[in-house]
Design a protein around this motif. Structure first.
Motif, short mmCIF file in Angstrom:
data_model
loop_
_atom_site.label_atom_id
_atom_site.label_comp_id
_atom_site.label_asym_id
_atom_site.label_seq_id
_atom_site.Cartn_x
_atom_site.Cartn_y
_atom_site.Cartn_z
N GLU C 140 0.77 -1.19 0.13
CA GLU C 140 -0.14 -0.18 -0.13
C GLU C 140 0.98 1.38 -0.04
O GLU C 140 0.03 2.92 -0.50
N ASN C 141 1.61 1.37 0.38
CA ASN C 141 3.11 2.87 0.49
C ASN C 141 4.06 2.27 -0.64
O ASN C 141 4.58 3.85 -0.29
N VAL C 142 3.41 1.45 -1.42
CA VAL C 142 4.47 2.54 -3.13
C VAL C 142 3.52 3.07 -3.76
O VAL C 142 2.33 2.45 -4.57
N GLU C 143 3.95 4.25 -4.73
CA GLU C 143 3.18 4.54 -5.50
C GLU C 143 3.43 4.69 -6.76
O GLU C 143 5.24 5.22 -7.07
N VAL C 144 2.95 4.42 -7.91
CA VAL C 144 3.44 4.75 -9.19
C VAL C 144 3.30 5.92 -10.39
O VAL C 144 2.12 5.88 -9.69
N VAL C 145 4.67 6.74 -10.50
CA VAL C 145 3.85 7.51 -11.34
C VAL C 145 4.47 7.68 -12.20
O VAL C 145 5.37 7.05 -12.87
N ALA C 146 3.44 8.06 -13.39
CA ALA C 146 3.57 7.94 -14.78
C ALA C 146 4.30 9.37 -15.28
O ALA C 146 3.79 9.63 -15.43
N ALA C 147 5.44 9.44 -15.05
CA ALA C 147 6.55 10.65 -15.57
C ALA C 147 7.12 10.31 -15.65
O ALA C 147 8.01 9.90 -14.74
#
Lengths: 241, 241, 241, 241
Positions: C140-147
């Protein structure tokens, strides 16, 4: 001047062939080369195929026999042959005993450096193949003996063992060496390396064991980096009488 | 038979000395050795100090010159000299040009293998020291030239460069090589390695760059392990004409 | 207790499967496994195929995601991920920025250790695949940012770059790091490594570049030796703010 | 906010100190620092010596404990700690048993990642020193036990052994591991490595032994090259239950 029966390297654009000066035609995808025409030429001369494509005629060097000799198994790699030559100080005054001839590549390297080489190979079919490779290299000072090196007599400056080593081999090597001479043992596995080290330890003066991890540095338009493949080959134990 | 003026190795229990046969006494902590008595002896003979302690008299091998030669800087390590010998296939038929003589250790190794060696050294005091080391090795076929190798002429089977490399050095090496001959460049730093690779690339047939990471395997009552010290020395670029 | 939708490892004799607890049957050459039956079990419990062959049900560890995650390219090897974790001292208090997500394997490793991870990936299809792999790892603590990470804001204890590095990336990483925080740059080629080193040099406090040559030691009835294959992967540059 | 008794890193120009927030003055060659003033500050704040020279106040990371912890012997190197973390997939859900605490550096690394760590050390004075180092790292989840790990009970996801290994240690580790859990054994010598491999072989599912040869790439005005010193440290055997 090149003689009939001599092994030669023909080098053209992106192509390299290993041929014998003499009778017949050698066919390439760039045309036929007349092998009889090679006799009488000099190294560095140019020969042309019947289509006019040029090839340079070269006398092979030891490096070429590593690539082109018929193989009976995996030969020692040049890097390890180099380690043996350098750490034994092998030179033109030396009598060398080589055991575990295999296809004879190490014996060819040694024969092109040392005064004389006796190479022992217990498997008769390996000895025959090595004999042929060594004759191709036109070495008169290398004798192939189809026997165990435990049967060897004489005095040598360098004894090189590339075989399944036993204490008896190391001890017999000691008895064959002249004072100041070197033993080298090439062993792919640690267990055999320990046999070499543990037997040589109490007998010899200086005993060292080296592993040479060779890495090729590759450079292309993508960038420069060590090769992604690095092979372990074996350990080289060097001991001085 | 040993002659006056010859450099010799005297090997006793845990002791090793590098002396010259001739006049005078050589003093050791085991007593005095009469150097005049060495002339006329044969390698392998025993000499005794005035206290009766025995030493074996040996003709030095190239390995001994690596250890005992006077040094003008850090010489190439035997492992790298071995790589050069193996990858160029250096042998008794070869004319070798060596440049960046330094203390002459590589030239001594090459001179004990090749037919003739010309070694170029721009620093006159280094050239003089190398000259002395080479004379001690009793090599008649090695000539020290106190000049830049850019001034060299002739034809060579192997050109070995151990100097601050420039494109001009690589290009001149190419012009000096016979067909099928090899260039080797020893370069401690990547930047110089890139000069060697990038200049040799378009000129030579086969260009490869190797690094040999040598590890000694040590074995004691505590156990067996790779040496805790592993030295990087340099890259060896090999190119074939 | 295992929930529906959880990714699981099923381990049997010489067999290992990566499945999802939920609906349907999973077929193996040892029989069918009822995936619905997995929900409600506990890690370590045994499930049997309809032929009665037992498998142990395990929650996957980061090592399993390295093996079983869907890949968009060659992921960093565990040895290099380990070097990054150790040399940055990555730990549970850390906010980590990861850039060049790829298939998300490094982000999964980091996410299982650090407090929170933001991972930047410029290629949308790679970002989507990584998103899926990371959801499978129930992080839950990993955010993927497409940038591009150049667009990132915030403060991080560790910034890890596994992308075609430019000075701008290194400089932006510096601005994102908290005092005492670490940058790590993974670069397969020397040229990119030089960009990392040369940009980080004047900005950061401690800059080091490591290469980890991993060798597997293999042991069989034939003997013990280093693996005959050793891969170069890349350089890891570590810099501290 | 920094509390009294907390260990802190003070970083100034070319200087780095490891101090404790609390009473007294800390003297440097740039002036005295008031240690009482550190309590109440925040990481990243600046403190000045009585001469006005600024230092940044930082909470130490695991990397700092490797450098600054009091040592009872040679600790595992970060590269090997990283290998253990990566190949066991150590993470925040894990209970870890560490044996052969030494000065506690590995336990600190593990404690900053895992849920809980029990670390066993048979030498009471080593256990006391490790206890102190671990308290300095403010880790509540690491328990030092002054006993042989053969006495350990409970269930662990990872068991790490850095001690003179015997078959009994490996077998007991197996009994302590949960299904899918990992054993890692750090052994400097091949003989001990063989004990780990030969005992783990028949018990565990996946057994691999790695050596990580770390090379630092150095870059200066003279040029770029691998460090001339590369240390062998030890082998890491990884086995999965």
């Amino acid at each position: 001047m090149i003689e009939i029966g001599e092994r030669l390297l023909l080098v053209g654009e992106n192509r390299e062939y290993f041929v014998t000066a003499g009778e017949g035609q050698f066919s390439t995808d760039r045309g036929m080369i007349d092998l009889a025409a090679l006799a009488g030429m000099n190294p560095g001369d140019e020969v042309r195929t019947h289509l006019g494509v040029p090839f340079t005629v070269l006398r092979p060097r030891p490096t070429d026999f590593f690539v082109h000799a018929k193989r009976s198994g995996a030969p020692m790699l040049p890097k390890d042959i180099g380690i043996v030559i350098a750490y034994t100080g092998m030179n033109r005054d030396d009598a060398v005993l080589d055991a575990g001839t295999g296809s004879g590549v190490a014996a060819i390297y040694f024969g092109k450096i040392a005064r004389e080489v006796k190479t022992y190979e217990v498997r008769p079919e390996f000895a025959r193949l090595a004999e042929k490779n060594i004759r191709n290299a036109r070495l008169e000072n290398v004798e192939v003996v189809a026997a165990d090196m435990l049967a060897a007599t004489g005095e040598f400056n360098v004894v090189h063992l590339d075989l399944t080593i036993t204490p008896a081999h190391v001890e017999h090597a000691f008895s064959l060496l002249s004072p100041g001479g070197y033993l080298s043992c090439y062993t792919p596995f640690l267990e055999h390396t320990f046999v070499a080290l543990d037997t040589a330890g109490p007998l010899f003066r200086d005993v060292h064991c080296y592993e040479c991890i060779e890495r090729e540095l590759t450079r292309s338009t993508r960038g420069t980096r060590p090769s992604t493949r690095v092979a372990h080959s074996g350990y080289v134990t060097i001991a001085r009488k």
